[in-house]
Design a protein around this motif. Structure first.
Motif, PDB file in Angstrom:
ATOM      1  N   UNK A 167       0.339   9.913 -13.694  1.00  0.00           N
ATOM      2  CA  UNK A 167       0.590   8.467 -13.667  1.00  0.00           C
ATOM      3  C   UNK A 167       0.981   7.978 -15.045  1.00  0.00           C
ATOM      4  N   UNK A 168       0.254   8.478 -16.057  1.00  0.00           N
ATOM      5  CA  UNK A 168       0.554   8.063 -17.421  1.00  0.00           C
ATOM      6  C   UNK A 168       1.986   8.396 -17.811  1.00  0.00           C
TER       7      UNK A 168
ATOM      8  N   UNK B   7       1.133   7.560  -4.148  1.00  0.00           N
ATOM      9  CA  UNK B   7       0.098   8.568  -4.321  1.00  0.00           C
ATOM     10  C   UNK B   7      -1.252   7.995  -4.665  1.00  0.00           C
ATOM     11  N   UNK B   8      -1.237   6.981  -5.524  1.00  0.00           N
ATOM     12  CA  UNK B   8      -2.495   6.556  -6.111  1.00  0.00           C
ATOM     13  C   UNK B   8      -2.801   5.090  -5.856  1.00  0.00           C
TER      14      UNK B   8
ATOM     15  N   UNK C 158       7.494   3.958  -7.644  1.00  0.00           N
ATOM     16  CA  UNK C 158       7.085   3.945  -6.242  1.00  0.00           C
ATOM     17  C   UNK C 158       6.258   5.184  -5.907  1.00  0.00           C
ATOM     18  N   UNK C 159       6.505   6.258  -6.665  1.00  0.00           N
ATOM     19  CA  UNK C 159       5.711   7.468  -6.449  1.00  0.00           C
ATOM     20  C   UNK C 159       4.247   7.181  -6.723  1.00  0.00           C
ATOM     21  N   UNK C 160       3.999   6.434  -7.804  1.00  0.00           N
ATOM     22  CA  UNK C 160       2.617   6.161  -8.173  1.00  0.00           C
ATOM     23  C   UNK C 160       1.941   5.283  -7.126  1.00  0.00           C
ATOM     24  N   UNK C 161       2.693   4.311  -6.612  1.00  0.00           N
ATOM     25  CA  UNK C 161       2.110   3.453  -5.585  1.00  0.00           C
ATOM     26  C   UNK C 161       1.751   4.277  -4.365  1.00  0.00           C
TER      27      UNK C 161
ATOM     28  N   UNK D 205       0.831  -1.196   0.000  1.00  0.00           N
ATOM     29  CA  UNK D 205       0.000   0.000   0.000  1.00  0.00           C
ATOM     30  C   UNK D 205       0.866   1.246   0.000  1.00  0.00           C
ATOM     31  N   UNK D 206       0.221   2.377   0.097  1.00  0.00           N
ATOM     32  CA  UNK D 206       0.953   3.646   0.027  1.00  0.00           C
ATOM     33  C   UNK D 206       2.006   3.713   1.117  1.00  0.00           C
TER      34      UNK D 206
END
Lengths: 658, 152, 178
Positions: free
Chosen positions: A348-349, A267-268, A262-265, A200-201
């Protein structure tokens, strides 16, 4: 006695590592606090023992104890102290000991700084660390023991290879290993998460600092190696796509993808199984690199003394570690389904785009490095895969990535407006265009690729500044407000800006090499070379004796506009004992350009061969890498990821909105 | 910033591209340099013939220049060396059936990666879309909305 | 498709590990380089002799099985393998021909005077061009050439008794059979 103590400490460390590998993992499954806490003490104990062992070996080198076989093979009493110490890791056995030392250091760091982690996660992470450490400690004790004695004791050692006595070479391995081995922490986090079945985040926030540290170290390590090659090899090359260089680049590429995904995980709450795979992949690539360098499967100037027995053992470690973790991945990853959705054009894209290109680049470098081996193994032809291949495939992949690097941060999460983002980059585009047009006007269409490269660098640099300007609403609100905003920006934002800016500097430095000028001449005393506005006059070539060599030293006057600005003294040394000749390049480093001189053969009658280069902005290559690494360090100081913060405070800090 | 460095270099007795090797014609010399950069020094560890200080590399450099001066085009000159040393001497691997995987691999990876990414993302989006309301629910919704309007 | 895609990384790694295993256990030396001229005609060459007349030409060697040995007086491993060449020439009656690579004729003469001369003819390759024509990497190198003048095998580096027993001699005998 000290040596035996060092050996014994290593064996004890193995014992502790085995305990560390088994007990905390069992404790985590059964929720036994005592067992889980064993992980911390075992990790600290293991570090202390391995450190003791390493100190013992270092002591043997420093005191030139030639009863130790490893010291005999790799050291000499006449070596300066710095190189006696760096000689500890300048060979296979010693470098493996450095490897496990850093591995133990990572484990100890998790034990000490991992207060913010849930107990079960920390226990499992330490367990995985313990498993890896056990494997490598066993490898050292079984096949690569640095503590073997040599009786009868010889009077002196064999290890006086002049090439290895160099400051850059001394520091290159420790940084590199910190990067390689450091990625084992992210690996351990990934395995622990797979076992636990939860990503998770919070997990992403915990793992990111560890991934960043190893990435920073790897960046510095690779840059140091490249810089060393530049001033050492005599013609100013700095990257050769040599298999061992590639082996260090692969985990770097994968590690870069990891710190971005890891940033995407975080944040989102999405892209989880991919991020886990990247964490597994980065350390796996480091292990594959170790295998390639030490097994004798590939021939390279870096390869240590090869031994098939060692190769088999390392292959076994690979199969267990990588194979095991990938089996775990195949079974558990499907359960890690994600949360947030996002449009293709979004932050994210952009990060997905980043990862796609970096993953492809990693695959490309891996393919090119291993292909000759594959083809040979299936009985096919012997081919070479050299710089033309890599430059032709790697660079086209990097260009779109670098162009998108400044667009991504301007896109919103979930759904971004590409047109608006590009509009905000009009200044950057203008700068890039100006640079390209100016470059073409000044240099013509010959080096058009290099000019475009400079334009790309300008695009990135100006884009980074534009993005910062956006964030602080520069020129759209009063300057005082902008200033306040700037002060309030999270450190990670500055870290990102610095790292991306560093990339721009490096790209410029690389592009600048196309404008290098070279002169190779045979000169007699008084002759001169004209190079890039400088005049190089050979005053004389002297015989200079050294402690264990005789050198020819050329005194070259550097003039600009008739005025003497410097005197450079390249040397050519003959080491009397080995009969080996080495040459000392003379480099005048400047921000704008390097002047690079090397002395070849010759005599007073027929003249001396002098190789002179004018290399514009070549130092930017390593400066850029340094800035990138500093950006990473700045990111680490961001208070959101400060490890060791008490659990309740960590829970209270909300995910900062930007 | 003027940092004056003196540092070590490993060097063999000969020296890469000596002055006496160079051809008089700059165009030919440029071709020779370019081709030398594409040839592997077969007795070195991963160096090109242009960079290497090995004696054999020097011989090949001289030989290459002779062939170019004799009128060989680039392919013929390179072919001369490949006939003797095999494809191993080429730093740019030839594009043949057994190197298709090498040359087209990166593009294939990019393509496959892109497709997998798009599919994975689309599959996730497809599962969580707004569902259609049944006719009865539509009526109820309309009624609720009318009430809302009335209350304002 | 869903669950199986997660096994792809494992499958790829298994293939990689397999290749590594094959490479390790094949016992192949990555530095060993096969000759590009195997089963192709020996390069046509005409070389002068060491000064006592004679010389060697490729055409002159055709018709019988020949072992061509590149050597030099400045080459230390050449000294080590030299007794084997003497044995081949004298006891085993193999037709051995020498090519002095980048060597001064007087130095080569001295070398042979000191260690013995196993060669039925010696060619002097001063500039090393014939060596390059053979695809030479350095000295010593030994080539086995059949009756038709085709190169059948190359031995890089000094010959060892094992290599001579197991590979060179059996090949020569096989080629000599009518």
């Amino acid at each position: 006695m000290i040596i035996e103590l060092g050996h014994f400490a290593l064996a004890l460390a193995l014992f502790l590592a085995l305990i560390q590998a088994v007990v905390p993992m069992a404790g985590a499954s059964r929720r036994l606090v005592g067992w889980m806490e064993v992980g911390r003490s075992a990790a600290l104990g293991q570090f202390a023992l391995v450190a003791l062992s390493f100190a013992a070996l270092t002591h043997a080198y420093v005191t030139s104890d030639f009863s130790v076989a490893n010291v005999v093979q790799n050291s000499h009493s006449a070596k300066p102290l710095l190189y006696k110490i760096s000689g500890v890791w300048g060979n296979h056995e010693g470098s493996m000991l450095l490897w496990v030392l850093i591995l133990a250091l990572c484990g100890a760091a998790v034990a000490v700084f991992g207060d913010n982690l849930p107990r079960e996660l920390r226990a499992r992470v330490l367990s995985v660390q313990g498993m890896v450490a056990s494997g490598f400690l066993l490898f050292i004790l079984a096949t690569s023991n640095p503590f073997e004695r040599m009786i009868p004791t010889p009077g002196d050692g064999n290890g006086l290879n002049p090439v290895l006595q160099d400051p850059g070479l001394a520091f290159h391995p420790p940084f590199l290993y910190l990067g390689y081995v450091g990625s084992s922490v992210a690996f351990a986090f990934a395995v622990a998460a797979l076992i636990e079945g939860r990503v998770d985040a919070a997990w992403a926030r915990w793992v990111r600092p560890w991934a960043l540290v190893s990435w920073c170290a790897l960046t510095v390590g690779i840059a140091l190696g490249s810089w060393w090659a530049y001033y050492t090899l005599g013609w100013g090359g700095w990257w050769f796509w040599d298999p061992v260089e590639n082996a260090s680049l692969l985990p770097w590429l994968s590690g870069t993808a990891l710190i971005h995904s890891a940033i995407v995980v975080e944040r989102r709450d999405t892209m989880k199984s991919w991020t886990i795979l990247l964490a597994l992949l980065t350390f796996s690539l480091a292990l594959v690199g170790t295998f390639l360098v030490r097994s004798g499967v590939l021939s390279s100037v870096h390869a240590f003394a090869v031994d098939p027995e060692r190769g088999v053992f390392i292959l076994g470690l690979l199969v267990l570690a990588i194979g095991g973790s990938l089996v775990l991945y195949a079974v558990r990853a499907p359960a890690l389904q994600g949360g947030g959705l996002f449009a293709p054009i979004s932050r994210e894209g952009a990060l997905v785009f980043n990862n796609l290109l970096l993953a492809t680049a990693t695959a490309t470098v891996l393919l090119g490095t291993l292909y000759p081996l594959f083809l040979d193994a299936v009985g096919g032809a012997k081919i070479s895969v050299g710089p033309p291949f890599f430059n032709g495939t790697f660079l086209p992949l990097m260009v779109p990535l670098l162009m998108a690097m400044v667009v991504g941060p301007l896109l919103a999460w979930k759904r971004g407006d590409l047109l608006a983002a590009l509009q905000r980059l009009w200044v950057a585009f203008g700068c890039a265009l100006a640079v390209v047009l100016g470059g073409l006007w000044w240099a013509g269409f010959g080096p058009v690729l290099a000019v475009l490269g400079l334009g790309l660098a300008a695009w990135i640099a100006a884009g980074v500044l534009s993005e910062w300007g956006e964030r602080v609403r520069l020129f759209r609100v009063p300057l005082r407000d902008s200033w306040r905003r700037a002060a309030g920006l999270p450190r990670a934002a500055y870290g990102m800006s610095a790292a991306h800016f560093g990339m721009a500097v490096m790209v410029a430095g690389i592009a600048g090499q196309a404008f290098e000028q070279e002169r190779i001449e045979s000169l007699r005393a008084g002759d001169r070379i004209a190079l890039a506005g400088y005049e190089l006059v050979l005053r004389e070539v002297r015989r200079v004796p050294g402690p264990n060599f005789i050198a020819d030293e050329a005194e070259v006057e550097v003039r600009r506009g008739g005025v003497v600005v410097d005197v450079m003294r390249p040397q050519r040394r003959l080491f009397t004992v080995q009969g080996q000749t080495t040459s000392l390049t003379a480099i005048r480093t400047g921000l704008a350009a390097d002047l690079y001189l090397a002395l070849g053969e010759g005599d007073p009658a027929s003249g001396w061969t002098i190789r002179a280069y004018h290399k514009p902005i070549v130092s930017w290559i390593w400066l850029g890498a340094l800035v990138m690494a500093l950006g990473g360090v700045v990111s680490l100081t961001d208070r959101r990821w400060r490890v060791g913060v008490a659990a309740r405070r960590a829970a209270a800090v909300p995910a900062a909105a930007e | 910033m003027r940092v004056f460095l003196l540092l070590f270099v490993l060097m063999a007795p000969a020296w890469a591209v000596l002055p006496d090797e160079r051809l008089g014609d700059p165009a030919l010399e440029a071709r020779a340099r370019a081709l030398s950069r594409e040839l592997r020094c077969v007795v070195c560890q991963n160096e090109s013939v242009d960079d290497s200080a090995a004696p054999l590399a020097r011989d090949i450099r001289v030989l290459l220049r002779e062939r170019l001066a004799a009128g060989d085009d680039d392919r013929a000159a390179m072919g001369f060396l490949v006939a003797r040393y095999g494809d191993f001497v080429l730093l740019r691997p030839p594009v043949r059936a057994d190197t298709w995987v090498l040359w087209f691999g990166p593009f294939a990876v990019l393509l496959v990666g892109g497709v997998v990414t798009v599919l994975a993302l689309r599959r996730r989006a497809g599962g969580v879309g707004p569902q259609k309301l049944s006719a009865e629910e539509e009526v109820r919704l309309a009624a609720l909305l009318r009430d809302e309007e009335g209350r304002r | 498709m869903g669950r199986w895609v997660y096994f792809v990384p494992l499958a790829l790694f298994a293939a990689l590990a397999g290749y590594f295993g094959v490479a390790l256990f094949s016992g192949r030396d990555p530095r060993e380089l096969p000759s590009a001229l195997i089963d192709r005609p020996m390069p046509a060459f005409v070389l002068p002799g060491l000064g006592d007349g004679g010389g060697v030409t490729a055409a002159g060697l055709r018709g019988g099985v020949v072992v061509v040995n590149f050597f030099a007086s400045w080459c230390a491993p050449c000294r080590v393998e030299h007794p084997l060449l003497l044995r081949l020439a004298r006891q085993e009656r193999v037709h051995v021909v020498g090519i002095a690579y980048k060597d001064r004729p007087e130095d080569s003469r001295r070398f042979l005077a000191e260690l013995g001369d196993p060669y039925r003819g010696v060619g002097v390759d001063r500039d090393g061009r014939v060596g390059i024509d053979f695809g030479l990497y350095g000295v010593p190198e030994t080539y086995v050439v059949d009756r038709a003048g085709h190169i059948r095998k190359r031995f890089v580096g000094a010959l060892t008794p094992l290599v001579v027993e197991r590979e060179l001699l059996p090949l020569v005998r096989a080629l000599e059979r009518p």
